[in-house]
Design a protein around this motif. Structure first.
Motif, mmCIF file in Angstrom:
data_model
loop_
_atom_site.group_PDB
_atom_site.id
_atom_site.type_symbol
_atom_site.label_atom_id
_atom_site.label_comp_id
_atom_site.label_asym_id
_atom_site.label_seq_id
_atom_site.Cartn_x
_atom_site.Cartn_y
_atom_site.Cartn_z
ATOM 1 N N LEU A 193 0.810 -1.219 0.000
ATOM 2 C CA LEU A 193 0.000 0.000 0.000
ATOM 3 C C LEU A 193 0.843 1.268 0.000
ATOM 4 N N ALA A 194 2.165 1.127 0.099
ATOM 5 C CA ALA A 194 3.038 2.310 0.140
ATOM 6 C C ALA A 194 2.927 3.124 -1.144
ATOM 7 N N GLY A 195 2.976 2.462 -2.276
ATOM 8 C CA GLY A 195 2.857 3.165 -3.566
ATOM 9 C C GLY A 195 1.536 3.895 -3.712
ATOM 10 N N PRO A 196 0.402 3.222 -3.482
ATOM 11 C CA PRO A 196 -0.884 3.920 -3.571
ATOM 12 C C PRO A 196 -1.017 5.111 -2.630
ATOM 13 N N VAL A 197 -0.467 5.012 -1.435
ATOM 14 C CA VAL A 197 -0.531 6.146 -0.500
ATOM 15 C C VAL A 197 0.322 7.307 -1.012
ATOM 16 N N LEU A 198 1.497 7.004 -1.537
ATOM 17 C CA LEU A 198 2.334 8.058 -2.121
ATOM 18 C C LEU A 198 1.648 8.718 -3.314
ATOM 19 N N VAL A 199 0.976 7.925 -4.139
ATOM 20 C CA VAL A 199 0.227 8.481 -5.268
ATOM 21 C C VAL A 199 -0.869 9.410 -4.766
ATOM 22 N N LEU A 200 -1.582 9.005 -3.736
ATOM 23 C CA LEU A 200 -2.629 9.849 -3.155
ATOM 24 C C LEU A 200 -2.062 11.190 -2.711
ATOM 25 N N LEU A 201 -0.962 11.148 -1.964
ATOM 26 C CA LEU A 201 -0.350 12.394 -1.486
ATOM 27 C C LEU A 201 0.129 13.263 -2.642
ATOM 28 N N LEU A 202 0.721 12.634 -3.648
ATOM 29 C CA LEU A 202 1.217 13.382 -4.805
ATOM 30 C C LEU A 202 0.075 14.018 -5.594
ATOM 31 N N VAL A 203 -0.994 13.275 -5.818
ATOM 32 C CA VAL A 203 -2.137 13.813 -6.566
ATOM 33 C C VAL A 203 -2.762 14.979 -5.809
ATOM 34 N N VAL A 204 -2.928 14.838 -4.512
ATOM 35 C CA VAL A 204 -3.508 15.928 -3.717
ATOM 36 C C VAL A 204 -2.608 17.159 -3.754
ATOM 37 N N ALA A 205 -1.300 16.942 -3.621
ATOM 38 C CA ALA A 205 -0.362 18.068 -3.637
ATOM 39 C C ALA A 205 -0.359 18.780 -4.984
ATOM 40 N N VAL A 206 -0.297 18.019 -6.077
ATOM 41 C CA VAL A 206 -0.257 18.626 -7.414
ATOM 42 C C VAL A 206 -1.571 19.345 -7.717
ATOM 43 N N CYS A 207 -2.689 18.699 -7.401
ATOM 44 C CA CYS A 207 -3.986 19.352 -7.655
ATOM 45 C C CYS A 207 -4.149 20.613 -6.808
ATOM 46 N N GLY A 208 -3.716 20.566 -5.560
ATOM 47 C CA GLY A 208 -3.787 21.751 -4.706
ATOM 48 C C GLY A 208 -2.918 22.885 -5.234
ATOM 49 N N PHE A 209 -1.707 22.527 -5.688
ATOM 50 C CA PHE A 209 -0.808 23.536 -6.248
ATOM 51 C C PHE A 209 -1.410 24.161 -7.507
ATOM 52 N N LEU A 210 -1.897 23.315 -8.421
ATOM 53 C CA LEU A 210 -2.480 23.836 -9.663
ATOM 54 C C LEU A 210 -3.734 24.666 -9.394
ATOM 55 N N ALA A 211 -4.528 24.269 -8.416
ATOM 56 C CA ALA A 211 -5.723 25.051 -8.068
ATOM 57 C C ALA A 211 -5.328 26.425 -7.554
ATOM 58 N N ALA A 212 -4.229 26.499 -6.791
ATOM 59 C CA ALA A 212 -3.756 27.791 -6.289
ATOM 60 C C ALA A 212 -3.194 28.652 -7.415
ATOM 61 N N VAL A 213 -2.547 28.021 -8.386
ATOM 62 C CA VAL A 213 -1.953 28.767 -9.511
ATOM 63 C C VAL A 213 -3.034 29.441 -10.349
ATOM 64 N N VAL A 214 -4.171 28.754 -10.553
ATOM 65 C CA VAL A 214 -5.200 29.306 -11.445
ATOM 66 C C VAL A 214 -6.278 30.106 -10.711
ATOM 67 N N ARG A 215 -6.147 30.307 -9.417
ATOM 68 C CA ARG A 215 -7.241 30.934 -8.661
ATOM 69 C C ARG A 215 -7.563 32.360 -9.104
ATOM 70 N N GLU A 216 -6.618 33.079 -9.676
ATOM 71 C CA GLU A 216 -6.864 34.464 -10.105
ATOM 72 C C GLU A 216 -7.413 34.550 -11.530
ATOM 73 N N GLN A 217 -7.504 33.445 -12.210
ATOM 74 C CA GLN A 217 -7.994 33.444 -13.597
ATOM 75 C C GLN A 217 -9.521 33.475 -13.609
ATOM 76 N N THR A 218 -10.071 34.009 -14.688
ATOM 77 C CA THR A 218 -11.529 34.059 -14.805
ATOM 78 C C THR A 218 -12.123 32.665 -14.996
ATOM 79 N N TRP A 219 -11.350 31.772 -15.538
ATOM 80 C CA TRP A 219 -11.811 30.410 -15.795
ATOM 81 C C TRP A 219 -11.437 29.444 -14.653
ATOM 82 N N ALA A 220 -11.092 29.984 -13.500
ATOM 83 C CA ALA A 220 -10.674 29.164 -12.357
ATOM 84 C C ALA A 220 -11.725 28.129 -11.935
#
Length: 161
Positions: A25-52
């Motif tokens: 389960l180590a790999g799946p847990v790392l994938v979960l953390l990575l997906v959450v981190a990347v999605c959170g980062f990308l959501a923060a990057v686009v927050r000022e856009q009109t299409w956010a």
């Protein structure tokens, strides 16, 4: 009647019931953390856009699909994989929707071996090899406490003869 008790015949009792080692389960847990981190980062990057809002919905959809495929399904696969030793046989069951299984009667087991790498020794798991009278040896990977399972299985085989 709980699993695997509903698979037992009269006079048979469960000696050991386990799932594969948690290391799978180590790999799946790392994938979960990575997906959450990347999605959170990308959501923060686009927050000022009109299409956010559209981007957030897309990120949520892609993130959810990745988490389901790469985290949830392996966890379900782990949880629905059973390695059971009874007084009469060894049972292995895998799967949710389509199940596969194998039963090895104690009387058909010729030898039981185990092996583990240095990392597996540290983690407390390994590979159990069961050689039966008619088939090629069967290997069961990621067995927790493989040395204890080996000794237990050897004892059950010796008691059966």
């Amino acid at each position: 009647m709980p699993y695997p008790d509903d698979l037992l015949v009269e006079g048979e009792r469960v000696v050991l019931h386990t799932h594969p080692h948690g290391k799978m389960l180590a790999g799946p847990v790392l994938v979960l953390l990575l997906v959450v981190a990347v999605c959170g980062f990308l959501a923060a990057v686009v927050r000022e856009q009109t299409w956010a809002p559209v981007a957030w919905i897309a990120l949520a959809a892609v993130g959810t699909a990745l988490v389901v495929r790469l985290t949830l399904l392996p966890v379900i696969r782990w949880r629905t994989t059973h390695f059971v030793v009874t007084t009469r046989r060894v049972l292995v069951r895998e799967g949710v929707l389509s199940r596969t299984g194998i039963d090895i009667p104690m009387s058909r087991i010729n030898s039981v071996q185990f092996r583990h790498t240095v990392l597996e020794r540290v983690l407390g798991c390994g590979t159990l090899v069961i050689e039966s009278a008619s088939d090629e040896p069967l290997e069961f990977t990621d067995v927790p406490r493989v040395e204890k399972v080996h000794a237990l299985l050897y004892q059950e085989v010796a008691d059966d003869t």
